[in-house]
Design a protein around this motif. Sequence first.
Motif, PDB file in Angstrom:
ATOM      1  N   THR A   1      -3.115   6.282  -8.819  1.00 53.94           N
ATOM      2  CA  THR A   1      -1.517   5.697  -8.478  1.00 53.94           C
ATOM      3  C   THR A   1      -1.285   7.346  -6.814  1.00 53.94           C
ATOM      4  O   THR A   1      -2.194   7.541  -6.929  1.00 53.94           O
ATOM      5  N   LYS A   2      -0.333   6.785  -5.781  1.00 55.40           N
ATOM      6  CA  LYS A   2      -0.223   7.332  -5.292  1.00 55.40           C
ATOM      7  C   LYS A   2      -0.145   9.319  -5.604  1.00 55.40           C
ATOM      8  O   LYS A   2      -0.459  10.018  -4.688  1.00 55.40           O
TER       9      LYS A   2
ATOM     10  N   LYS B   1      -5.259  -2.721  -8.533  1.00 67.22           N
ATOM     11  CA  LYS B   1      -4.418  -2.195  -8.154  1.00 67.22           C
ATOM     12  C   LYS B   1      -4.025  -0.529  -7.359  1.00 67.22           C
ATOM     13  O   LYS B   1      -4.882   0.152  -7.002  1.00 67.22           O
ATOM     14  N   ASN B   2      -3.287  -0.784  -5.913  1.00 66.05           N
ATOM     15  CA  ASN B   2      -3.384   0.489  -5.123  1.00 66.05           C
ATOM     16  C   ASN B   2      -4.469   0.965  -4.738  1.00 66.05           C
ATOM     17  O   ASN B   2      -5.139   1.903  -4.322  1.00 66.05           O
TER      18      ASN B   2
ATOM     19  N   THR C   1      -6.798   1.531  -1.455  1.00 64.58           N
ATOM     20  CA  THR C   1      -6.107   1.323   0.294  1.00 64.58           C
ATOM     21  C   THR C   1      -7.182   0.482   0.949  1.00 64.58           C
ATOM     22  O   THR C   1      -7.892  -0.008   1.035  1.00 64.58           O
TER      23      THR C   1
ATOM     24  N   ASP D   1      -3.256  -2.577  -0.842  1.00 65.13           N
ATOM     25  CA  ASP D   1      -1.958  -2.646  -1.311  1.00 65.13           C
ATOM     26  C   ASP D   1      -1.682  -1.571  -0.668  1.00 65.13           C
ATOM     27  O   ASP D   1      -0.657  -0.784  -1.865  1.00 65.13           O
ATOM     28  N   SER D   2      -2.507  -0.231  -0.948  1.00 61.73           N
ATOM     29  CA  SER D   2      -1.510   0.567  -0.299  1.00 61.73           C
ATOM     30  C   SER D   2      -2.422   1.469   1.164  1.00 61.73           C
ATOM     31  O   SER D   2      -3.233   1.280   1.618  1.00 61.73           O
TER      32      SER D   2
END
Length: 637
Positions: free
Chosen positions: A510-511, A589-590, A592, A595-596
């Motif tokens: 996650t960020k 997910k997430n 780079t 979707d990041s």
Amino acid sequence: MAHLDDLIATDIHAYLRAQENKSYLRFITCGSVDDGKSTLIGRLLYDSKLIYEDQLASIEKDSKKSGTQGDKIDLALLVDGLAAEREQGITIDVAYRFFSTDKRKFIVADTPGHVQYTRNMATGASTADVAILLIDARYGVQEQTRRHSYIASLLGIKHVVVAVNKMDIVDFDQAVFNDIEVEFRKFAQDLTFTDIRCIPMSALDGDNVIRKSERSDWYQGPSLLEYLETVDVDSASLDAPFRLPVQWVNRPNLDFRGFSGTVASGTIAVGDEVIVIPSGKRSHVKEIVTYDGNKDLAREDMAITLTLTDEIDISRGDVICKTDAPSEQADQFQAHLIWMADQALFPGRQYILKTGNKSVPATISNLKYRVDINDFSEVAANTLELNEIGVATLSLSAPIAFDPYKDNRQTGAFILIDRQTNATVGAGMLDFALRRARNVVWQDLDVSKAARATQKLQKPALLWFTGLSGSGKSTIANLVEKRLLDLGRHTYTLDGDNVRHGLNRDLGFTKADRIENIRRIGEVAKLMVDAGLITMASFISPYIAERRMARELLDDQEFIEIFVDTPLEVAEKRDVKGLYARARAGEIKNFTGIDSEYQPPQSPEIVVNTVEMTAEDAAEMIVSYLTKNGYLSPQDD
């Protein structure tokens, strides 16, 4: 605009002196949307005859165009000045108005009720002595009522007026008023208010605003204005310890050296002994200089310049205190935070913490919890979103002078500023210094970084390789280390995948986790550079803020940013691990680039274009850079 004071006609100078000596009261109006906040302020100004004739004529004209009261004057337009406010019939920004009566002067802040503009409400509440919390008699206590009450309490407001508005719509039913009062007092029993006054009113018609209303003959308390004119908010602040945050060293000539600022709390007199924080130097007050002459005594909110009997070193950012009650100083704290930015808070990211007179880099070390304003429960959270409130620990790059916010609203408050945009992203209240910040000190070591580097015949540095996954960072870093090893240099490589097997195995992608990942790596790399090593760090490190944080941990010229510039489509074709394909399929997910986001370096020391050069050529270019800039021993050039 007029005061009902005979002195205006008979002795204007006496009237002006009387006005000058009247006390100030700062108050806000807050509460849910459409509870009547702007209308209430308009009614106060209108019934007090404190509106210029041309202003009244303008409001009458605008009421026909933008008003919401039919043929009546829409008093809310006195403070809802933005076009968007008038079009939508809501308050967006904080509107400040000054007015005075024969007994007191007032500054009122009309704050918005929409959740979207909660940060604006917090801004208005930060300097207020009294909060007027409006509640629509038809709906009672709402979620925004609770939120604004909590923020007002958090920001140190001790006096609150619960203005149960629109009582005319419910025929001034005492049972309705009583039910709301009971509900609010029960809700607020855990807040820090010392004085809660509930008043039934109709801001539209003026009932119980300026004077008592016959329509609520069952209500025995004061009108709103009577309360505001008599509530005591001065005694507590004057009894507080003296604090003068130094804003400016005033040196107009060789014969004068003074220290200027606005008194944050307490009083000071000529001859008083003072201490300067953080230096601890002591002296006595020689003069108190103001814009209208020297004074024997100064009090809170006065802008003054102090001269001292001794020549001691004082600069902007210092705080002058009386010796009987000096402020504390620390560099680690627990604090309450109100998050005011659309972009979420991320622990580990570095911000600028600004107090009244000092700015220092600061990191949110840990977000302990988010506060649920409905029941004040503590909710586990990794981030804070817009308008959320939480409790966090902060680590500063240098100590600051402070008081806990509950003891001093001026020296216990701060804001957080985004390092990239310079936007204010959070407002905070210092709770206390962390015990470990007082007990943990730097241990002096006899062997220095310079001595370790000299032994290794090299200049230590951190080579920070950043770029998309698949850009070739790790390959190039590995080749650079092999080349340096051939030259007899002392090195180590920190690789993104490798550290996640141990040091950062508890972190996800996650960020918030990515930011913490880079924060930890930055601290480890700093230790390796301190050991005299030439260190390679190969990480995607997608955010500019974290790369800057790593740079600022080191001395000048020790951080070398290497941007491995590879287009996304090229990186995807190289996808030897199959990560891009899985990310495109939604299995990761997430990721780079998919979707990041990835924020490219703005001014890296070295740019490597892996489309135009091989990994071997890139490694040789980097080693040449190190040689040219003196990082390697001259005899091995």
